[in-house]
Write a protein that holds these residues in place. Structure first.
Motif, mmCIF file in Angstrom:
data_model
loop_
_atom_site.group_PDB
_atom_site.id
_atom_site.type_symbol
_atom_site.label_atom_id
_atom_site.label_comp_id
_atom_site.label_asym_id
_atom_site.label_seq_id
_atom_site.Cartn_x
_atom_site.Cartn_y
_atom_site.Cartn_z
ATOM 1 N N GLY A 63 63.835 -14.281 5.621
ATOM 2 C CA GLY A 63 65.261 -14.101 5.347
ATOM 3 C C GLY A 63 66.091 -14.146 6.614
ATOM 4 O O GLY A 63 67.168 -14.748 6.654
ATOM 5 N N LYS A 64 65.591 -13.515 7.678
ATOM 6 C CA LYS A 64 66.310 -13.493 8.952
ATOM 7 C C LYS A 64 66.425 -14.905 9.532
ATOM 8 O O LYS A 64 67.480 -15.312 10.016
ATOM 9 C CB LYS A 64 65.576 -12.571 9.934
ATOM 10 C CG LYS A 64 66.319 -12.311 11.216
ATOM 11 C CD LYS A 64 65.586 -11.302 12.077
ATOM 12 C CE LYS A 64 66.337 -11.045 13.376
ATOM 13 N NZ LYS A 64 65.645 -10.075 14.232
ATOM 14 N N ALA A 65 65.333 -15.662 9.463
ATOM 15 C CA ALA A 65 65.336 -17.040 9.980
ATOM 16 C C ALA A 65 66.251 -17.926 9.143
ATOM 17 O O ALA A 65 66.941 -18.798 9.674
ATOM 18 C CB ALA A 65 63.915 -17.594 10.006
ATOM 19 N N ALA A 66 66.283 -17.707 7.818
ATOM 20 C CA ALA A 66 67.159 -18.495 6.942
ATOM 21 C C ALA A 66 68.623 -18.214 7.248
ATOM 22 O O ALA A 66 69.450 -19.133 7.297
ATOM 23 C CB ALA A 66 66.847 -18.196 5.478
ATOM 24 N N LYS A 67 68.946 -16.938 7.481
ATOM 25 C CA LYS A 67 70.333 -16.561 7.817
ATOM 26 C C LYS A 67 70.742 -17.181 9.155
ATOM 27 O O LYS A 67 71.843 -17.720 9.308
ATOM 28 C CB LYS A 67 70.445 -15.033 7.868
ATOM 29 C CG LYS A 67 71.786 -14.507 8.321
ATOM 30 C CD LYS A 67 72.821 -14.614 7.204
ATOM 31 C CE LYS A 67 74.104 -13.916 7.566
ATOM 32 N NZ LYS A 67 75.200 -14.778 7.901
ATOM 33 N N LYS A 68 69.826 -17.132 10.120
ATOM 34 C CA LYS A 68 70.103 -17.716 11.444
ATOM 35 C C LYS A 68 70.315 -19.225 11.324
ATOM 36 O O LYS A 68 71.226 -19.793 11.920
ATOM 37 C CB LYS A 68 68.943 -17.411 12.392
ATOM 38 C CG LYS A 68 69.175 -17.908 13.811
ATOM 39 C CD LYS A 68 67.979 -17.636 14.688
ATOM 40 C CE LYS A 68 68.142 -18.371 15.991
ATOM 41 N NZ LYS A 68 66.898 -18.755 16.610
ATOM 42 N N LEU A 69 69.470 -19.886 10.518
ATOM 43 C CA LEU A 69 69.603 -21.328 10.308
ATOM 44 C C LEU A 69 70.954 -21.648 9.683
ATOM 45 O O LEU A 69 71.663 -22.543 10.143
ATOM 46 C CB LEU A 69 68.467 -21.828 9.405
ATOM 47 C CG LEU A 69 68.544 -23.275 8.920
ATOM 48 C CD1 LEU A 69 68.520 -24.261 10.087
ATOM 49 C CD2 LEU A 69 67.411 -23.582 7.940
ATOM 50 N N GLN A 70 71.317 -20.913 8.644
ATOM 51 C CA GLN A 70 72.593 -21.153 7.966
ATOM 52 C C GLN A 70 73.767 -20.963 8.923
ATOM 53 O O GLN A 70 74.685 -21.788 8.966
ATOM 54 C CB GLN A 70 72.729 -20.227 6.764
ATOM 55 C CG GLN A 70 73.899 -20.577 5.875
ATOM 56 C CD GLN A 70 73.823 -19.846 4.552
ATOM 57 O OE1 GLN A 70 73.392 -18.706 4.486
ATOM 58 N NE2 GLN A 70 74.227 -20.519 3.486
ATOM 59 N N ASP A 71 73.728 -19.889 9.722
ATOM 60 C CA ASP A 71 74.809 -19.614 10.680
ATOM 61 C C ASP A 71 74.896 -20.717 11.731
ATOM 62 O O ASP A 71 75.986 -21.177 12.077
ATOM 63 C CB ASP A 71 74.604 -18.261 11.361
ATOM 64 C CG ASP A 71 74.790 -17.088 10.401
ATOM 65 O OD1 ASP A 71 75.337 -17.297 9.291
ATOM 66 O OD2 ASP A 71 74.381 -15.969 10.756
ATOM 67 N N THR A 72 73.734 -21.145 12.240
ATOM 68 C CA THR A 72 73.699 -22.184 13.281
ATOM 69 C C THR A 72 74.217 -23.514 12.736
ATOM 70 O O THR A 72 74.978 -24.212 13.402
ATOM 71 C CB THR A 72 72.257 -22.356 13.819
ATOM 72 O OG1 THR A 72 71.762 -21.092 14.225
ATOM 73 C CG2 THR A 72 72.209 -23.303 14.988
ATOM 74 N N VAL A 73 73.801 -23.845 11.514
ATOM 75 C CA VAL A 73 74.251 -25.097 10.896
ATOM 76 C C VAL A 73 75.757 -25.054 10.656
ATOM 77 O O VAL A 73 76.474 -26.012 10.955
ATOM 78 C CB VAL A 73 73.471 -25.373 9.586
ATOM 79 C CG1 VAL A 73 74.146 -26.451 8.753
ATOM 80 C CG2 VAL A 73 72.036 -25.778 9.915
ATOM 81 N N GLN A 74 76.257 -23.932 10.143
ATOM 82 C CA GLN A 74 77.697 -23.810 9.880
ATOM 83 C C GLN A 74 78.505 -23.931 11.176
ATOM 84 O O GLN A 74 79.547 -24.577 11.215
ATOM 85 C CB GLN A 74 78.018 -22.477 9.178
ATOM 86 C CG GLN A 74 77.518 -22.397 7.751
ATOM 87 C CD GLN A 74 78.056 -23.505 6.850
ATOM 88 O OE1 GLN A 74 79.198 -23.902 6.926
ATOM 89 N NE2 GLN A 74 77.190 -24.019 5.987
ATOM 90 N N LYS A 75 77.979 -23.334 12.241
ATOM 91 C CA LYS A 75 78.644 -23.438 13.547
ATOM 92 C C LYS A 75 78.652 -24.891 14.027
ATOM 93 O O LYS A 75 79.657 -25.388 14.538
ATOM 94 C CB LYS A 75 77.934 -22.543 14.565
ATOM 95 C CG LYS A 75 78.617 -22.473 15.904
ATOM 96 C CD LYS A 75 77.872 -21.570 16.863
ATOM 97 C CE LYS A 75 78.491 -21.625 18.238
ATOM 98 N NZ LYS A 75 77.688 -20.943 19.246
ATOM 99 N N GLY A 76 77.518 -25.580 13.842
ATOM 100 C CA GLY A 76 77.424 -26.989 14.242
ATOM 101 C C GLY A 76 78.351 -27.876 13.434
ATOM 102 O O GLY A 76 78.941 -28.814 13.957
ATOM 103 N N ILE A 77 78.514 -27.560 12.145
ATOM 104 C CA ILE A 77 79.393 -28.339 11.271
ATOM 105 C C ILE A 77 80.830 -28.260 11.750
ATOM 106 O O ILE A 77 81.576 -29.242 11.706
ATOM 107 C CB ILE A 77 79.273 -27.852 9.804
ATOM 108 C CG1 ILE A 77 77.906 -28.247 9.244
ATOM 109 C CG2 ILE A 77 80.382 -28.418 8.928
ATOM 110 C CD1 ILE A 77 77.556 -27.587 7.923
ATOM 111 N N MET A 78 81.238 -27.090 12.249
ATOM 112 C CA MET A 78 82.616 -26.886 12.728
ATOM 113 C C MET A 78 82.965 -27.859 13.850
ATOM 114 O O MET A 78 84.117 -28.237 14.021
ATOM 115 C CB MET A 78 82.808 -25.449 13.230
ATOM 116 C CG MET A 78 82.566 -24.392 12.164
ATOM 117 S SD MET A 78 83.773 -24.416 10.852
ATOM 118 C CE MET A 78 85.127 -23.628 11.637
#
Length: 201
Positions: free
Chosen positions: A136-151
């Motif tokens: 769960g922690k790795a999934a949250k980190k992945l989602q946050d990193t991807v969202q930041k990259g999308i910006m």
């Protein structure tokens, strides 16, 4: 080791390899450390990862559930600020069933994955894409990193990338007390799945 060499010291990788070989820690088939080209790692972890890669490559030979329209030339163009390996990974997503992307922190893995997704979606915008991680922690980190990259993207596909679901592998596979609901006979309903932190699996 016969000489003190800092991990971040100069002389990488030649001096580091020389010191490890002289220490005996990387000599022989049962040594605790393995050297493969410029890669140095613990033998147990290296062999486990090699085994996983081998199994995934065998499984990847099966046909995809949905064609990525590989015969169609992609309208996507690779950004100039990426290196040769990143550019290769981006083009491979349209021709291979499985692509392995590795590198340490800050080496551009997330940026490369986003560009791989943009490339795949430019060829086939209807692709069902998912993001996964082992915990769960790795999934949250992945989602946050991807969202930041999308910006930071300027692509018109930016919004499409924002809605890609991200879950743990157990949630994707619908784990229960007896095993997984999603399996070989009942596969996932995604065309492209990005799995982060594969070394945890």
């Amino acid at each position: 080791a016969p000489t003190d060499i800092e991990i971040k010291g100069s002389g990488w990788p030649k001096e580091h390899k020389k010191a490890l070989i002289a220490s005996g820690w990387a000599t022989g088939d049962n040594s605790p450390i393995i050297i493969n080209g410029n890669r140095i790692g613990w033998r147990s972890s290296y062999e486990e990862m090699e085994g996983i890669v081998e199994q995934l490559l065998i499984r990847s030979k099966s046909t995809c559930q949905k064609s990525l329209n590989r015969q169609i030339k992609s309208p996507y163009s690779i950004p100039n600020n990426l290196n040769r390996e990143q550019s290769l990974a981006i083009t491979l997503v349209n021709t291979k069933n499985i692509v392995f992307l590795s590198g340490g922190p800050g080496t551009g893995k997330t940026s490369t994955v986003l560009q791989m997704l943009l490339n795949a979606l430019s060829v086939n915008p209807s692709l069902k894409v998912g993001l996964a991680a082992p915990t769960g922690k790795a999934a949250k980190k992945l989602q946050d990193t991807v969202q930041k990259g999308i910006m930071e993207l300027t692509s018109p596909m930016k919004e499409r990338l924002s809605f890609i679901p991200c879950q743990t592998l157990h949630k994707w596979l619908k784990a229960n007390q007896t095993g997984f609901t999603k399996n070989k006979t009942n596969p996932l309903t995604v065309d492209l799945l990005v799995v982060d932190e594969m070394s945890m699996v």
